[in-house]
Design an enzyme around this catalytic site. Sequence first.
Site, PDB file in Angstrom:
ATOM      1  N   HIS A  28       0.971  -1.414  -0.066  1.00  0.00           N
ATOM      2  CA  HIS A  28      -0.022  -0.047   0.012  1.00  0.00           C
ATOM      3  C   HIS A  28       0.851   1.268   0.004  1.00  0.00           C
ATOM      4  O   HIS A  28       0.460   2.335   0.562  1.00  0.00           O
ATOM      5  CB  HIS A  28      -0.954   0.098   1.209  1.00  0.00           C
TER       6      HIS A  28
ATOM      7  N   HIS B 237      10.107  -4.421   3.707  1.00  0.00           N
ATOM      8  CA  HIS B 237      10.720  -2.865   3.526  1.00  0.00           C
ATOM      9  C   HIS B 237      11.053  -2.502   4.709  1.00  0.00           C
ATOM     10  O   HIS B 237      10.462  -2.729   6.067  1.00  0.00           O
ATOM     11  CB  HIS B 237       9.990  -1.807   2.679  1.00  0.00           C
TER      12      HIS B 237
ATOM     13  N   GLU C 207       4.268  -5.235   8.544  1.00  0.00           N
ATOM     14  CA  GLU C 207       2.778  -5.021   8.119  1.00  0.00           C
ATOM     15  C   GLU C 207       2.117  -6.239   7.381  1.00  0.00           C
ATOM     16  O   GLU C 207       1.156  -6.195   7.287  1.00  0.00           O
ATOM     17  CB  GLU C 207       2.876  -3.806   6.846  1.00  0.00           C
TER      18      GLU C 207
HETATM   19 FE    FE Z   1       2.597   1.195   5.312  1.00  0.00          FE
END
Ligand code: FE
Lengths: 277, 277, 119, 119
Positions: free
Chosen positions: B12, B191, B238
Amino acid sequence: MARIIGALATSHIPAIGGAIAKGLEEDPYWKPFFDGFGPARDWIRREKPDVAIVFYNDHGLNFFLDKMPTFAVGAAPEYRNDDEGWGIPTLPPFKGAPDLSWAIINHLVDREFDIVTCQEMLVDHAFTLPIKLFWPEGGGPLTVPVCINTVQFPLPSAKRCVALGRAVGEAVAAWAGDKKVVMIGSGGLSHQLDGQRAGFINKPFDLKFMQSMIDEPEWAAQYSIHELVEKTGTQGIELLNWLAARAAAPGPVHKVHSNYHIPISNTAAGMLALEAA
Amino acid sequence: MARIIGALATSHIPAIGGAIAKGLEEDPYWKPFFDGFGPARDWIRREKPDVAIVFYNDHGLNFFLDKMPTFAVGAAPEYRNDDEGWGIPTLPPFKGAPDLSWAIINHLVDREFDIVTCQEMLVDHAFTLPIKLFWPEGGGPLTVPVCINTVQFPLPSAKRCVALGRAVGEAVAAWAGDKKVVMIGSGGLSHQLDGQRAGFINKPFDLKFMQSMIDEPEWAAQYSIHELVEKTGTQGIELLNWLAARAAAPGPVHKVHSNYHIPISNTAAGMLALEAA
Amino acid sequence: MSASREIFGTTPFDGAMAQRGYALNKMCFSFNNAANRAAFKADEEAYMRAYGLNDEQAKAIRGRDVLGLLAAGGNVYYLAKFAGILGLDVQDLGAAQTGMSKEAFKARLVAQNEQPETM
Amino acid sequence: MSASREIFGTTPFDGAMAQRGYALNKMCFSFNNAANRAAFKADEEAYMRAYGLNDEQAKAIRGRDVLGLLAAGGNVYYLAKFAGILGLDVQDLGAAQTGMSKEAFKARLVAQNEQPETM
Ligand SMILES: [Fe+3]
Ligand SMILES: [Fe+3]
């Protein structure tokens, strides 16, 4: 290592704040209520707890229905009281114990409690009044607020609140801070403010509940929230805070003092001071 | 009875919002990312899910550290997007499904998840982008946001997020609304934005994780949060949202399509569409 | 946390960091609002004072020092809003934190395609 | 909830009530602030419109109708702040909801001392 010295519990009717501010402790209406605190205050003066973990419910000062937690734990250096809308006097800020807060938070999340953490947090009469009542001369303890939803259903079950309290107790007992810690439960006992059943009070249940806090601390957790509302009223359900506080001071206790008085405002006012045996 | 038709998952990255607004889908930088959505979009056009449960994490739009939930569930008639501070375009409100929200909330509290309920809730790019990406022509589904803390430690464990997802799935399956429901997981894959390790990407882990979403949906839950941060980066964590969404669509699935592309912005971008078998 | 081994170049945003950085993060959270961003740009020092930033935080804000902001308790999710004011994207931040040029940082990201496909 | 037997004169503030009463409760929550209380007192109708109260809620506010406010989704914890504006205490509310005089309501509270001591 921290040491849990016991548990305190009291009702938290807003009018108490006004009575304290006006010095009405000896007034015939208030005297049977305030007199109940004497032996507990003596015990506190003697034991000098450094920190209080306060289990309470917010009444719409810090939390609204846009973000309504089931359980919230304060992690602030201080907690401000503020205008609740009725003109009871606003009290000076209460000192936090952020290191202990984070020790509790880390343990609770590890034990699968899905808490809200609050690094800034207004505390209402349910938090402030027990401190005022148990430390009338000021010089109160460092504090960690633990807020339990009693406002919007679904509420956490009594069993879940007991488990929360027990986990808080574990975290405190494991905390490296060399402090004396007391647990406080704020709320109840039986009362109902809303609906045609307003004014409901259940003395036999309250007295049994107070006794169970001493020798059978999970007795009330046998009941569902719906049953507890039926037995104690829509606001009597605040006894969840007593259950959690008692579970946080595990093991046997002996009673320092108790008091029960009907009515203060619309409430059966209870007070209990328990010392870890 | 509601029917869970499958699970969708995507990264996202905020820049996606800018790329959509500027019509850059065919741009060489973006094409390998957007092309990955074609078969998933075809599947959605065919299956027409009525409702999406979106597991995502707020990045500091609706929640701040004064009241930081572990798990929050939306219960609003609509969810507004708003300025996140970087000038990505603000999207029109998303319709809620409050009846389903409350069915989920009631079940979760009954199952001892201590959620925050949100009757008003701003939703950020982590919520809005998956809807934009999977429903590019608009006409998106009714939505229920389920927000998982990935911002402030302690985070809920991967195991706990799986359990949350499973309980959400139970609530949806038991819900009387005669609707087709799809689960969405938003975030990841590997990430890291912060620190000297910024730019960290772990392709072999990501690919194994994507495969596990199909045939071994609790594989990643064997790892602690610390291990997952080590393997996927501070924001790769996430992926908890993917785990919860997959757990909410229980049972065997088959893969409609998947895509994996390095990099979009600093992120290994993953996309997965799974149909309940 | 303390029981876990360290991860190179990584500071989990835990209670200790969250306490240290509260004022800084609260200021950055306020940048969701355009009027607040304008007020900051108009007078950075006054804005920082209003949020009670400590010296370390104020110095890192003045210096646009990303690693300094993290060390002062900043959380990247909120710091990103400060970066937005400066017109910086996450690759600018990545370059700054790793001591690389932005081009080199981007090239390193692309090069990660060469990682193996299996664990 | 639906599986539980009804409790006389008691409406649990559940999801259905919370949805119905959101605007009303949000208005009452705003009464924590003295300026908001003054704004309400200065122009009740404008204040109710600003919070989007529906007709049922506005009517109950105008009529100081406690049971009506509850039926319209009001939660007593927030309604208490409205009662504060009117200078009413919880015994006034109790009397209004039970159809008793305040004196009779208070007497009934005191009379509950006569309940047995054991369950
Ligand atoms: Fe995020
Ligand atoms: Fe109360």
